[in-house]
Design a protein around this motif. Structure first.
Motif, PDB file in Angstrom:
ATOM      1  N   ASN A 211     -67.417  -3.923  76.900  1.00 55.95           N
ATOM      2  CA  ASN A 211     -66.277  -4.390  77.680  1.00 55.95           C
ATOM      3  C   ASN A 211     -64.995  -4.063  76.945  1.00 55.95           C
ATOM      4  O   ASN A 211     -64.892  -4.262  75.720  1.00 55.95           O
ATOM      5  N   ILE A 212     -64.022  -3.557  77.669  1.00 57.33           N
ATOM      6  CA  ILE A 212     -62.684  -3.343  77.126  1.00 57.33           C
ATOM      7  C   ILE A 212     -61.678  -3.982  78.061  1.00 57.33           C
ATOM      8  O   ILE A 212     -61.986  -4.313  79.211  1.00 57.33           O
ATOM      9  N   ILE A 213     -60.457  -4.166  77.574  1.00 63.95           N
ATOM     10  CA  ILE A 213     -59.378  -4.694  78.413  1.00 63.95           C
ATOM     11  C   ILE A 213     -58.672  -3.509  79.064  1.00 63.95           C
ATOM     12  O   ILE A 213     -58.300  -2.535  78.387  1.00 63.95           O
ATOM     13  N   THR A 214     -58.485  -3.564  80.369  1.00 60.97           N
ATOM     14  CA  THR A 214     -57.843  -2.481  81.115  1.00 60.97           C
ATOM     15  C   THR A 214     -56.807  -3.058  82.078  1.00 60.97           C
ATOM     16  O   THR A 214     -56.703  -4.268  82.262  1.00 60.97           O
ATOM     17  N   VAL A 215     -56.076  -2.171  82.716  1.00 62.08           N
ATOM     18  CA  VAL A 215     -55.228  -2.515  83.855  1.00 62.08           C
ATOM     19  C   VAL A 215     -55.865  -1.938  85.111  1.00 62.08           C
ATOM     20  O   VAL A 215     -56.160  -0.740  85.172  1.00 62.08           O
ATOM     21  N   ASN A 216     -56.128  -2.805  86.076  1.00 64.51           N
ATOM     22  CA  ASN A 216     -56.722  -2.420  87.364  1.00 64.51           C
ATOM     23  C   ASN A 216     -58.051  -1.696  87.196  1.00 64.51           C
ATOM     24  O   ASN A 216     -58.415  -0.832  88.012  1.00 64.51           O
ATOM     25  N   GLY A 217     -58.768  -2.005  86.114  1.00 63.07           N
ATOM     26  CA  GLY A 217     -60.075  -1.411  85.887  1.00 63.07           C
ATOM     27  C   GLY A 217     -60.041   0.041  85.484  1.00 63.07           C
ATOM     28  O   GLY A 217     -61.089   0.705  85.424  1.00 63.07           O
ATOM     29  N   GLN A 218     -58.859   0.569  85.159  1.00 71.47           N
ATOM     30  CA  GLN A 218     -58.724   1.988  84.836  1.00 71.47           C
ATOM     31  C   GLN A 218     -58.485   2.181  83.341  1.00 71.47           C
ATOM     32  O   GLN A 218     -57.750   1.425  82.719  1.00 71.47           O
ATOM     33  N   PHE A 219     -59.080   3.242  82.792  1.00 65.73           N
ATOM     34  CA  PHE A 219     -58.840   3.627  81.406  1.00 65.73           C
ATOM     35  C   PHE A 219     -58.687   5.139  81.326  1.00 65.73           C
ATOM     36  O   PHE A 219     -59.635   5.856  81.585  1.00 65.73           O
ATOM     37  N   PRO A 220     -57.483   5.649  80.974  1.00 64.84           N
ATOM     38  CA  PRO A 220     -56.227   4.901  80.819  1.00 64.84           C
ATOM     39  C   PRO A 220     -55.798   4.247  82.133  1.00 64.84           C
ATOM     40  O   PRO A 220     -56.384   4.492  83.183  1.00 64.84           O
ATOM     41  N   GLY A 221     -54.745   3.449  82.037  1.00 60.44           N
ATOM     42  CA  GLY A 221     -54.238   2.748  83.192  1.00 60.44           C
ATOM     43  C   GLY A 221     -53.509   3.671  84.152  1.00 60.44           C
ATOM     44  O   GLY A 221     -53.356   4.878  83.904  1.00 60.44           O
ATOM     45  N   PRO A 222     -53.030   3.123  85.271  1.00 60.27           N
ATOM     46  CA  PRO A 222     -52.387   3.944  86.306  1.00 60.27           C
ATOM     47  C   PRO A 222     -51.116   4.624  85.811  1.00 60.27           C
ATOM     48  O   PRO A 222     -50.349   4.054  85.042  1.00 60.27           O
ATOM     49  N   THR A 223     -50.919   5.854  86.277  1.00 60.80           N
ATOM     50  CA  THR A 223     -49.670   6.575  86.025  1.00 60.80           C
ATOM     51  C   THR A 223     -48.627   6.124  87.042  1.00 60.80           C
ATOM     52  O   THR A 223     -48.889   6.120  88.251  1.00 60.80           O
ATOM     53  N   LEU A 224     -47.464   5.721  86.555  1.00 60.46           N
ATOM     54  CA  LEU A 224     -46.345   5.346  87.426  1.00 60.46           C
ATOM     55  C   LEU A 224     -45.375   6.514  87.489  1.00 60.46           C
ATOM     56  O   LEU A 224     -44.923   7.003  86.452  1.00 60.46           O
ATOM     57  N   THR A 225     -45.058   6.966  88.704  1.00 61.65           N
ATOM     58  CA  THR A 225     -44.135   8.081  88.896  1.00 61.65           C
ATOM     59  C   THR A 225     -42.916   7.587  89.658  1.00 61.65           C
ATOM     60  O   THR A 225     -43.039   7.052  90.770  1.00 61.65           O
ATOM     61  N   VAL A 226     -41.746   7.739  89.060  1.00 59.47           N
ATOM     62  CA  VAL A 226     -40.491   7.271  89.638  1.00 59.47           C
ATOM     63  C   VAL A 226     -39.452   8.369  89.491  1.00 59.47           C
ATOM     64  O   VAL A 226     -39.714   9.428  88.915  1.00 59.47           O
ATOM     65  N   ARG A 227     -38.252   8.085  89.985  1.00 62.07           N
ATOM     66  CA  ARG A 227     -37.123   8.992  89.791  1.00 62.07           C
ATOM     67  C   ARG A 227     -36.016   8.286  89.024  1.00 62.07           C
ATOM     68  O   ARG A 227     -35.909   7.054  89.043  1.00 62.07           O
ATOM     69  N   ASN A 228     -35.229   9.070  88.356  1.00 65.01           N
ATOM     70  CA  ASN A 228     -34.042   8.549  87.686  1.00 65.01           C
ATOM     71  C   ASN A 228     -33.212   7.754  88.700  1.00 65.01           C
ATOM     72  O   ASN A 228     -32.882   8.252  89.774  1.00 65.01           O
ATOM     73  N   GLY A 229     -32.902   6.496  88.364  1.00 70.14           N
ATOM     74  CA  GLY A 229     -32.141   5.638  89.265  1.00 70.14           C
ATOM     75  C   GLY A 229     -32.986   4.652  90.043  1.00 70.14           C
ATOM     76  O   GLY A 229     -32.452   3.690  90.619  1.00 70.14           O
ATOM     77  N   ASP A 230     -34.308   4.855  90.059  1.00 68.20           N
ATOM     78  CA  ASP A 230     -35.186   3.944  90.798  1.00 68.20           C
ATOM     79  C   ASP A 230     -35.344   2.617  90.064  1.00 68.20           C
ATOM     80  O   ASP A 230     -35.077   2.502  88.863  1.00 68.20           O
ATOM     81  N   LYS A 231     -35.840   1.615  90.807  1.00 70.81           N
ATOM     82  CA  LYS A 231     -36.122   0.309  90.234  1.00 70.81           C
ATOM     83  C   LYS A 231     -37.628   0.074  90.259  1.00 70.81           C
ATOM     84  O   LYS A 231     -38.299   0.415  91.229  1.00 70.81           O
ATOM     85  N   LEU A 232     -38.141  -0.503  89.175  1.00 69.53           N
ATOM     86  CA  LEU A 232     -39.552  -0.845  89.081  1.00 69.53           C
ATOM     87  C   LEU A 232     -39.718  -2.364  89.102  1.00 69.53           C
ATOM     88  O   LEU A 232     -38.996  -3.086  88.409  1.00 69.53           O
ATOM     89  N   VAL A 233     -40.663  -2.820  89.900  1.00 70.88           N
ATOM     90  CA  VAL A 233     -41.037  -4.238  89.944  1.00 70.88           C
ATOM     91  C   VAL A 233     -42.551  -4.278  89.747  1.00 70.88           C
ATOM     92  O   VAL A 233     -43.308  -3.860  90.624  1.00 70.88           O
ATOM     93  N   VAL A 234     -42.979  -4.755  88.580  1.00 71.97           N
ATOM     94  CA  VAL A 234     -44.406  -4.738  88.245  1.00 71.97           C
ATOM     95  C   VAL A 234     -44.862  -6.173  87.980  1.00 71.97           C
ATOM     96  O   VAL A 234     -44.438  -6.804  87.014  1.00 71.97           O
ATOM     97  N   ARG A 235     -45.726  -6.673  88.857  1.00 68.91           N
ATOM     98  CA  ARG A 235     -46.282  -8.024  88.718  1.00 68.91           C
ATOM     99  C   ARG A 235     -47.561  -7.936  87.884  1.00 68.91           C
ATOM    100  O   ARG A 235     -48.539  -7.307  88.301  1.00 68.91           O
ATOM    101  N   VAL A 236     -47.539  -8.557  86.715  1.00 78.48           N
ATOM    102  CA  VAL A 236     -48.689  -8.509  85.810  1.00 78.48           C
ATOM    103  C   VAL A 236     -49.462  -9.812  85.924  1.00 78.48           C
ATOM    104  O   VAL A 236     -48.912 -10.898  85.703  1.00 78.48           O
ATOM    105  N   VAL A 237     -50.733  -9.704  86.295  1.00 76.01           N
ATOM    106  CA  VAL A 237     -51.630 -10.854  86.421  1.00 76.01           C
ATOM    107  C   VAL A 237     -52.643 -10.762  85.282  1.00 76.01           C
ATOM    108  O   VAL A 237     -53.389  -9.786  85.178  1.00 76.01           O
ATOM    109  N   ASN A 238     -52.669 -11.770  84.428  1.00 76.81           N
ATOM    110  CA  ASN A 238     -53.557 -11.740  83.270  1.00 76.81           C
ATOM    111  C   ASN A 238     -54.891 -12.417  83.602  1.00 76.81           C
ATOM    112  O   ASN A 238     -55.007 -13.639  83.613  1.00 76.81           O
TER     113      ASN A 238
END
Length: 570
Positions: free
Chosen positions: A51-78
């Motif tokens: 067992n390892i600790i992951t984000v959303n069951g993925q290893f590595p975790g998800p790639t986030l793709t944004v643009r310069n000027g965008d806003k990110l809202v990431v809700r982290v549930v532990n």
């Protein structure tokens, strides 16, 4: 009178252009909303399942793709059994220090069952960054890429590549990483070396039980591929190369540089490097690979090699033989590292220049030390000692009652002091023979306060207190100009003449050369409490770090935001 009217019309037209530009920018900026579930996931590597600790069951975790000027809202549930935080490595976090993420620095950790939402805007940054856990050593498996594209209507300062692929370099342990951390903290000794390196979570063909899952990149002859190389390894600098292919370096740490061609790159923990590869070789299968750059003398390290496969499409029968491996320098080839890093030159931006006038001139020694102890289970370091690490002979102690940022913002007493030394308390031959009396650092939660808008210069000096070593030093909340690097002891009388103030590289993590020094400059334009530390996690655990307080300036653009209502409490 006619002249005054024309001048007024020009001013009005200019104002309209600015307003329309701002409206266009806002209209084309997106809000990206994500949920990160931090959870245990069962995974098999090197013939072993654990067992390892992951984000959303993925290893590595998800790639986030944004643009310069965008806003990110990431809700982290532990949903894991450990406290956790997420750090957005390299994001400036302008006026939003509460979203930076280092445990007990800008926030208390998210406890098991807890939730926290990170909210921040990408401001004037393009390129490759990444996110990772900043709690215990969980970032061994909790990490992912953060790709920042140019704004809509803007372009790369190079031809658009056909493919765009994140390459995340990591380390893998067969044992539980938290158990390894606990053992290291208990014994005072160095941690176990990793059992493998990985590329996008896979060790590759040269390890047991790994060939069938080796990462494979398919290319057509003549295609250009942008490889976004990220060193997510916990404790190791890494060389990276692709057999028989040239790499054109076009960016690092979300800043463009003047392109140059190389066969090999070196990426320190925390650093990113963007390279363009052209599929211009005879159609075949070629290894892209990474292996250690290990600079500490006689220190054990993982001497294995991780691989992925670059495969040309429509190969002739018989061409599927074993791929060709790239040729690497020796594991301790500092000359190869210097040859690579010395070619880095930034592309200067309009009206953004390296400051010539310095308000804060700081000198920080960095390195390992030792603490005397009674021989026994808790005294397993060299010669019956425990390892320690320090900046300016202060081994950093993280608070536990509240975060440094909360203590500063709410004026909570007794959490930190403001007496971090701006220069070494004792001058000595930093890279020569060091007195035994200097081996043991002091301990404390000492911070250094900087006025908003100050021009800051820091000399980072490696030391031979235990052994000279390359240290990747990361500054949260900022990027900086690397105006000089060299070997031996920094000499202000002679080395300042070598400074590059015209087109120095821009970084957020700088590898201080083994037995040498690096000089950085930045403008303190982002209020908050910002961690400054070695990105080798064992070194940070031993105390190789400190924190700056950058005071609020005047007006909305110079003042940090108030804490969000869901900020975790200790």
């Amino acid at each position: 009178m006619e002249t005054s009217k024309k001048a007024l019309i020009k001013v009005l037209l200019a104002t309209i252009v600015v307003i329309l530009s701002l409206l266009f920018t806002c209209a084309n900026a997106d809000i990206h909303q994500h949920e990160f579930a931090v959870e245990e996931t069962r995974i098999t590597r090197l013939c072993k399942t654990k067992n390892i600790i992951t984000v959303n069951g993925q290893f590595p975790g998800p790639t986030l793709t944004v643009r310069n000027g965008d806003k990110l809202v990431v809700r982290v549930v532990n949903r894991a059994r450990y406290n956790v935080t997420i750090h957005w490595h390299g994001i400036r976090q302008m006026r939003s220090p509460w979203a930076d993420g280092p445990e007990y620095v800008t926030q208390c950790p998210i406890k098991p069952g807890g939730v926290y939402t990170y909210r921040f805007t990408i401001e004037d940054q393009e390129g490759t960054l990444w996110w990772h856990a900043h709690s215990r050593w969980l970032r061994a498996t909790v990490y992912g890429a953060l790709v920042i594209l140019p704004k809509q209507g803007s372009h790369f300062p190079f031809s658009q590549p056909k493919k765009d692929i994140p390459i995340l370099l990591g380390e893998w342990w067969n044992k539980d990483i938290i158990a390894i951390q606990r053992q290291t903290q208990l014994t005072g000794a160095a941690p176990n070396i990793s059992d493998a390196y990985t590329i996008n979570g896979q060790p590759g063909d040269l390890y047991r039980c790994s060939s069938q899952d080796t990462l494979k990149l398919l290319v057509n002859p003549g295609e250009t591929i942008l490889l976004r190389v990220i060193n997510a390894a916990l404790n190791q600098q890494l060389f990276f190369s692709v057999a028989n292919h040239k790499l054109i370096v076009v960016g690092a740490d979300a800043a463009y540089n003047k392109p140059f061609t190389t066969n090999i790159i070196m990426v320190g923990p925390g650093q990113t490097t963007n390279v363009i590869l052209t599929a211009d070789q005879p159609p075949a299968r070629y290894y892209m690979a990474a292996r250690a750059y290990a600079s500490a003398q006689n220190a054990p390290f993982d001497n294995t090699t991780t691989t992925a496969v670059l495969e040309y499409m429509n190969l002739r029968s018989g061409a599927n033989s074993r791929p060709l491996l790239p040729q690497f320098p020796a594991f301790n080839d500092t000359n190869a590292v210097t040859s690579f890093t010395s070619q880095m030159r930034s592309i200067p931006k309009n009206n953004i220049r390296v400051p010539n006038q310095i308000d804060e001139n700081l000198f920080f020694t960095v390195g390992l030390g030792m603490v005397s102890c009674t021989p026994g289970p808790r005294c397993q370091g060299p010669n019956n000692t425990r390892f320690a690490a320090s900046m300016n002979n202060v081994s950093f102690v993280f608070p536990t009652r509240t975060s440094l940022l909360q203590a500063y913002y709410q004026n909570i007493p007794g959490i930190y002091t403001l007496d971090f030394p701006p220069v070494p308390p004792v001058k000595f031959d930093y890279t020569g023979n060091v007195s035994r009396g200097l081996r043991q650092p002091g301990f404390g939660t000492k911070l250094y306060k900087i006025k908003f808008g100050s021009n800051v210069q820091i000399v980072l000096q490696d030391t031979a207190i235990f052994s000279v070593e390359d240290h990747p030093i990361h500054l949260h909340g900022y990027h900086f100009w690397v105006i000089g690097q060299g070997f031996g002891n920094f000499n202000p009388q002679t080395d300042t003449a070598k400074f590059n103030l015209n087109d120095p590289p821009v970084r957020n993590t700088i590898d201080v050369p083994v037995g040498g020094w690096a000089v950085i400059r930045f403008v303190a334009d982002n209020p908050g409490v910002w961690l400054f530390h070695c990105h080798i996690d064992s070194h940070l655990a031993w105390g190789l770090g400190m924190s700056f307080i950058v005071e609020n300036g005047k007006g909305e653009k110079q003042t940090m935001e108030p804490p969000p209502p869901d900020l975790p409490q200790c």
